[in-house]
Every structure is written in C-alpha cells, then in structure tokens.
Design an enzyme around this catalytic site. Sequence first.
Site, short mmCIF file in Angstrom:
data_model
loop_
_atom_site.label_atom_id
_atom_site.label_comp_id
_atom_site.label_asym_id
_atom_site.label_seq_id
_atom_site.Cartn_x
_atom_site.Cartn_y
_atom_site.Cartn_z
N GLY A 215 88.99 47.68 97.61
CA GLY A 215 89.23 46.37 97.96
C GLY A 215 88.17 45.34 96.14
O GLY A 215 88.54 44.36 96.01
N ARG B 5 89.51 42.71 92.51
CA ARG B 5 89.68 40.88 93.03
C ARG B 5 89.10 40.38 93.51
O ARG B 5 88.23 40.87 94.17
CB ARG B 5 91.26 40.45 92.83
CG ARG B 5 91.88 41.01 94.18
CD ARG B 5 93.59 40.82 94.05
NE ARG B 5 93.93 41.51 95.56
CZ ARG B 5 93.83 39.90 96.51
NH1 ARG B 5 93.77 38.97 96.39
NH2 ARG B 5 94.11 40.49 98.21
N VAL C 157 92.81 52.33 102.67
CA VAL C 157 91.38 52.80 103.27
C VAL C 157 91.49 52.72 105.28
O VAL C 157 91.01 53.24 105.29
CB VAL C 157 90.20 51.91 102.97
CG1 VAL C 157 89.53 52.01 101.59
CG2 VAL C 157 90.62 50.68 103.61
N SER D 151 82.30 38.23 108.85
CA SER D 151 82.96 37.01 108.26
C SER D 151 82.30 36.12 108.75
O SER D 151 82.15 36.06 110.22
CB SER D 151 84.74 36.58 108.56
OG SER D 151 84.56 35.46 108.09
N TYR E 80 92.25 38.42 112.39
CA TYR E 80 90.85 38.33 111.82
C TYR E 80 89.71 38.52 111.89
O TYR E 80 88.76 39.44 111.74
CB TYR E 80 91.31 37.83 110.51
CG TYR E 80 90.26 37.44 109.53
CD1 TYR E 80 90.66 38.45 108.40
CD2 TYR E 80 89.41 36.55 109.49
CE1 TYR E 80 90.27 38.54 107.36
CE2 TYR E 80 88.46 36.82 108.60
CZ TYR E 80 88.60 37.87 106.78
OH TYR E 80 87.60 37.83 105.87
N ALA F 68 88.77 39.35 115.05
CA ALA F 68 88.91 40.45 116.21
C ALA F 68 87.40 41.36 115.00
O ALA F 68 86.91 42.57 115.42
CB ALA F 68 89.94 41.12 116.94
N LYS G 11 86.56 41.57 111.92
CA LYS G 11 84.77 40.45 111.99
C LYS G 11 84.38 40.88 112.38
O LYS G 11 83.31 41.80 112.36
CB LYS G 11 85.16 39.61 110.63
CG LYS G 11 86.78 39.11 109.57
CD LYS G 11 86.23 40.78 108.59
CE LYS G 11 87.00 40.63 107.19
NZ LYS G 11 86.59 41.44 106.27
N ILE H 1 85.29 30.68 100.92
CA ILE H 1 84.23 31.28 99.31
C ILE H 1 85.91 30.63 98.97
O ILE H 1 87.59 31.48 98.55
CB ILE H 1 84.55 32.49 99.41
CG1 ILE H 1 83.23 33.14 100.21
CG2 ILE H 1 84.06 33.16 97.90
CD1 ILE H 1 81.59 32.14 99.81
#
Length: 258
Positions: A20, A23, A75, A153, A166, A168, A170, A199
């Site tokens: 990733g 960007r 991936v 995160s 999300y 779970a 992380k 961020i």
Amino acid sequence: MEPRVTEDNLRMQGCAVVTGGARGIGRAVCESLASAGCNVAVNHSSAGSAQIAADFARSLEERFGVSARAFEADVSSFEAAASLLEDAACALGPVRVLVNNAGITKDGLMMRMKEEDFDRVIAVNLKGTYNCCRAALPGMVKARQGRIVNMSSVVGVFGNAGQANYAASKAGIIGLTKSLAREVASRNVTVNAVAPGFIDTDMTRAMSEKAREAALSRIASKRLGRPEDVANAVAFLASDAAGYITGQVIGVDGGISL
C-alpha cells in the site's frame, strides 16, 4: 514536505517492501526509507493505480538516488504476496525491510455489516500481513537480518463504533506482531507494530465534520497527525538504531491514548 529521516541518522541495507505504498501513510514511508538510502518496492493493489505508483517510484529514484520499482499485488492472496516478495528481491536486492501498510475499511454497525465486508477487511488487513510476513521470513531468517513493521491502529487497541471489522483486523495485527517477534528475535529479525491515531489522509478526510471535531477533541496535541509523523516512526524501527526493540506497539497518535 520532505521527510526528516536522512542517511546521517539511519543506516539502511538492502530492499524495503512497502505494501500500500503509493499513497497516504505508505507513500510517506517509502519516502522516509528512500531518504535513508534504501531501495524501495512500492506495492499497489490494482491496475488503476499502476501509473501513479510507477511515477512515484521514478520520483524516488530521481530525488534520493536509490532504486525503486512499482509492483501490483493483492496481498490478501498468499500467492500474490509471495510473488511480490520474490519479484522485489530479484529487481532490487534481498528484502531486509517489510512494512505491512496495506489496509482497507468497510465501515458499518455490526447489526447491518455484511459478511463479505467483514471478511474482506480481515483478508486484506490481517491475512495480508500474515501472507507478506510468511513470504519474507525465510530470506530474513537465513540472512539473520530483517526488520518487519506492521501497521496497526489505535482503533485496534480501543475499538470504535462502526468499525468492528477494522478494529478486529488491527487488534489481530498486534497479536501477530508480538507472537512473531518471539519466534524470530534470536535470528536478528525484529517485528514491531505502529499504531497511528487520526492521521490526515484520504480516509480521515472522508469523515464528517462532526466526526473530525469529535476526534480532535480527544487528541492531546489538538491536531491531526501527518503521514510523515508515522513514516518517521516506521523508518526508525526499520533501522539499525532499533535493533534491540522488538514485539512493541508504538503509538503515533498525538496523545489520544493518554
């Protein structure tokens, strides 16, 4: 803004693969590693981002005098992840740094969350991290040299309404990081995680104004983080200077976790 990491304070060897990497945070990570003299494999996930990734890789070569290439790979597929690591090594040298940054969101309250949305987030964020780690480890262990940095995160630590999938994924990355660190520490391979807070990326720009204000009210430093803030932490963990740090989760969150 140029990254503040330079060859004067970091020493890099070999190739770094950044998933990733075209960007957002991944892009800033690529810049920090390239500025430290590391060849960089910029991973992207679709043909639609191929030109952006290729142009970015060329800019890294021009600006920092390193070798850089763009590689398309989803991936979440072990075969694609393995090919990514193999192709990067063939083109740029042995993979000594792996940054598992690729991630997606498919938010929604649990009662309305589709099974496929849960599965896809886990597949990319968590299974993708496993896939790349599994593919990179044989070379790192054999060489007795390697740095793996996994992107978690603060949501993986504290949870967040509407992001069960999300969070779970992380949280799983944290468990994976700590377990893998125990397995390979004796081989001079470190495994750490970075847990960004809010961020300033495309992901947070998509938030409503009310949600952004609520997030800012919880941040001690009273500002959103920059991708470079995360990238600097990643570059440090990838360097020789962090050789005695492993199994850790470094929060880059402006004090939201205080």
